[in-house]
Design an enzyme around this catalytic site. Structure first.
Site, PDB file in Angstrom:
ATOM      1  N   GLU A 204       0.861  -1.203   0.046  1.00  0.00           N
ATOM      2  CA  GLU A 204      -0.019   0.030   0.126  1.00  0.00           C
ATOM      3  C   GLU A 204       1.060   1.307  -0.108  1.00  0.00           C
ATOM      4  O   GLU A 204       0.237   2.508   0.381  1.00  0.00           O
ATOM      5  CB  GLU A 204      -0.878   0.101   1.248  1.00  0.00           C
ATOM      6  CG  GLU A 204      -1.931  -1.120   1.200  1.00  0.00           C
ATOM      7  CD  GLU A 204      -3.136  -0.819   2.142  1.00  0.00           C
ATOM      8  OE1 GLU A 204      -3.031  -0.010   2.821  1.00  0.00           O
ATOM      9  OE2 GLU A 204      -3.763  -1.938   2.093  1.00  0.00           O
ATOM     10  N   LYS A 336     -15.773  -0.792   3.445  1.00  0.00           N
ATOM     11  CA  LYS A 336     -15.385  -1.174   2.075  1.00  0.00           C
ATOM     12  C   LYS A 336     -16.188  -1.518   1.091  1.00  0.00           C
ATOM     13  O   LYS A 336     -16.813  -2.799   1.254  1.00  0.00           O
ATOM     14  CB  LYS A 336     -14.349  -2.317   2.140  1.00  0.00           C
ATOM     15  CG  LYS A 336     -12.932  -1.746   2.993  1.00  0.00           C
ATOM     16  CD  LYS A 336     -11.951  -3.098   3.453  1.00  0.00           C
ATOM     17  CE  LYS A 336     -10.344  -2.930   4.068  1.00  0.00           C
ATOM     18  NZ  LYS A 336     -10.214  -4.101   4.568  1.00  0.00           N
TER      19      LYS A 336
HETATM   20  P1  PGA Z   1      -6.898  -5.847   2.471  1.00  0.00           P
HETATM   21  O1  PGA Z   1      -6.447  -5.216   3.870  1.00  0.00           O
HETATM   22  O2  PGA Z   1      -7.372  -5.064   1.397  1.00  0.00           O
HETATM   23  O3  PGA Z   1      -5.573  -6.540   2.010  1.00  0.00           O
HETATM   24  O4  PGA Z   1      -7.761  -7.069   2.724  1.00  0.00           O
HETATM   25  C1  PGA Z   1      -6.761  -3.733   4.179  1.00  0.00           C
HETATM   26  C2  PGA Z   1      -7.091  -3.588   5.589  1.00  0.00           C
HETATM   27  O5  PGA Z   1      -7.041  -4.677   6.352  1.00  0.00           O
HETATM   28  O6  PGA Z   1      -7.455  -2.603   5.942  1.00  0.00           O
HETATM   29 ZN    ZN Z   2      -7.881  -4.017   8.057  1.00  0.00          ZN
END
Ligand code: PGA
Ligand code: ZN
Length: 427
Positions: A204, A336
């Site tokens: 990231e 998300k």
């Molecule tokens: P991931 O993790 O997108 O790899 O699932 C992001 C998070 O845990 O916030």
């Molecule tokens: Zn997370």
């Protein structure tokens, strides 16, 4: 009304295939969106449809792309793109599975977001304004939560904790958050370079660390904040995503770095020591998703002084948020869109969070693209925070930069972080 829905395979920030959907309306308006992909996923989140086999690590998306053109396109033809809830309900209905495994969460989320974009275009309003309109919210700029080091599943498990982040609740505006974060990010890189603990950049965009312990990461972060001319805990605070489901299950937590195993109580005690030692104001997934008693115990002990976010634990699910609120577990939820699978279900979760008095953090995934829909979602919903990863890599910076553009269109008082650093600052 929708006249055409098409899909293609495009590629995410980890070089893995993903799904892009384009929706065309009768009036010529077009909407386009790309599905992101997680690496540390909750077991109860919508699943992506992947082809399997040996090519492309089994991650190809030809079946998901095909589902858009052969099953979703005929379903949506003639539907009103302004009826986001109707469109999403139709998608959920033909999918018919609990985890969206039939059409694929990737096919569904790209479609749902593309419809949202098309409807905003048809209404000649920016996406954030359109989202505010359909959710009945007042737009505001979220407080960014920005990663300085990666860890866990995003950095070869080099440290156990997945995200070491900063927030700048003391900043006067979004632009100032960017500037302060840039200073801290580069200071951290300099410190690590000098100590030989820098091994590149993680998934990231945060530094890929070679630390001997999680505590060394916290110490280094404190030093970086100081080197940037800040007093840790004053304008700048630390935020952690423990992502404990990645190394904990059945009440046992395996810290690979220190080669020891903790039970749930010991894990809570360890996090408590960190909270007492470092200026940490927010913790995500402190315990594993199969340890609801642990999450509730942690919240009972520390929920009055820190934000406790459920990610893998709540998977952007309205029902799970209500349940957690009833059980006194967490006081904030990560939103998300691809965990829920559709825009409507994400808005439902946001509303459940609001009515449960939970903080709201709109979040990217570790596998991202140039798609900036979530910047608009965070603003349009008036979410408290936005988490999109670190302060390098184009797929991350695209989202921060989009917020700066939106900021220019909003009144100066639209910045959430203007509130004092107190329990209220994440509301
Ligand atoms: P991931 O993790 O997108 O790899 O699932 C992001 C998070 O845990 O916030
Ligand atoms: Zn997370």
């Amino acid at each position: 009304s929708i006249i055409q829905t098409s899909a293609r395979r495009v590629w995410d920030s980890r070089g893995n295939p993903t799904v892009e959907v384009e929706v065309t309306l009768a009036n010529g308006a077009v909407g386009r969106a790309i599905a992101p992909a997680g690496a540390s996923r909750g077991t109860r989140e919508a699943v992506d449809l992947r082809d399997g086999g040996t090519a492309l690590k089994g991650m190809n998306v030809s079946a998901a792309v095909n589902n858009v053109t052969t099953r979703i396109a005929p379903l949506l033809r003639g539907m009103d793109a302004s009826d986001q809830f109707g469109v999403d309900a139709a998608l959920v209905d033909i999918d018919g599975t609990r985890l969206k495994s039939e059409l694929g969460g990737n096919a569904m989320v790209a479609t749902s977001l593309a419809v949202l974009h098309a409807a905003a275009a048809a209404n000649s309003v920016p996406l954030w304004a359109y989202i505010a309109q359909i959710s009945g919210r007042t737009p505001s700029l979220p407080l960014p939560e920005i990663q300085i080091f990666g860890g866990g599943a995003h950095a070869g498990r080099r440290v156990d904790v997945q995200d070491f982040m900063v927030m700048v609740p003391g900043a006067k505006d979004f632009d100032e958050v960017m500037e302060t974060t840039a200073e801290i990010y580069h200071a951290a890189g300099k410190i690590m370079q000098a100590k030989g603990t820098l091994a590149g950049v993680a998934d990231e965009g945060g530094w890929w660390p070679v630390f001997a312990s999680n505590e060394e990461a916290l110490e280094t972060l404190v030093k970086a904040i100081e080197m940037a001319g800040e007093t840790p805990g004053d304008r700048v605070i630390i935020s952690l995503d423990i992502a404990a489901s990645e190394f904990g299950s059945k009440g046992r937590y395996r810290l690979a770095l220190e080669d020891r195993e903790l039970d749930s109580d010991q894990m809570i005690a360890l996090l408590g020591r960190w909270l007492d030692t470092y200026p940490i104001a927010s913790i995500e997934d402190p315990l594993a998703e199969d340890d609801p008693e642990g999450v509730a115990a942690f919240t009972a002990a520390y929920g009055d002084r820190v934000q406790i976010i459920g990610d893998d634990y709540l998977v952007t699910n309205a029902g799970l948020v209500k349940q957690a609120a009833g059980a006194g577990a967490c006081n904030a939820v990560l939103i998300k869109v691809n965990q829920a699978g559709t825009v409507s279900e994400s808005i439902d979760c946001f509303r459940a969070a609001q009515s449960s008095n939970y903080g709201t953090i709109v979040s990217a995934r570790s596998g991202e693209t140039e798609d900036v829909s979530i910047s608009h979602l965070a603003v349009g919903l008036g979410a408290g925070q936005l988490k999109v990863g670190s302060f390098t890599r184009g797929e991350r910076m695209a989202k921060w930069n989009e917020c700066l553009r939106i900021a220019d269109a909003l009144p100066a008082n639209a910045f959430v972080a203007g509130a004092p650093l107190a329990r209220t600052w994440w509301a």
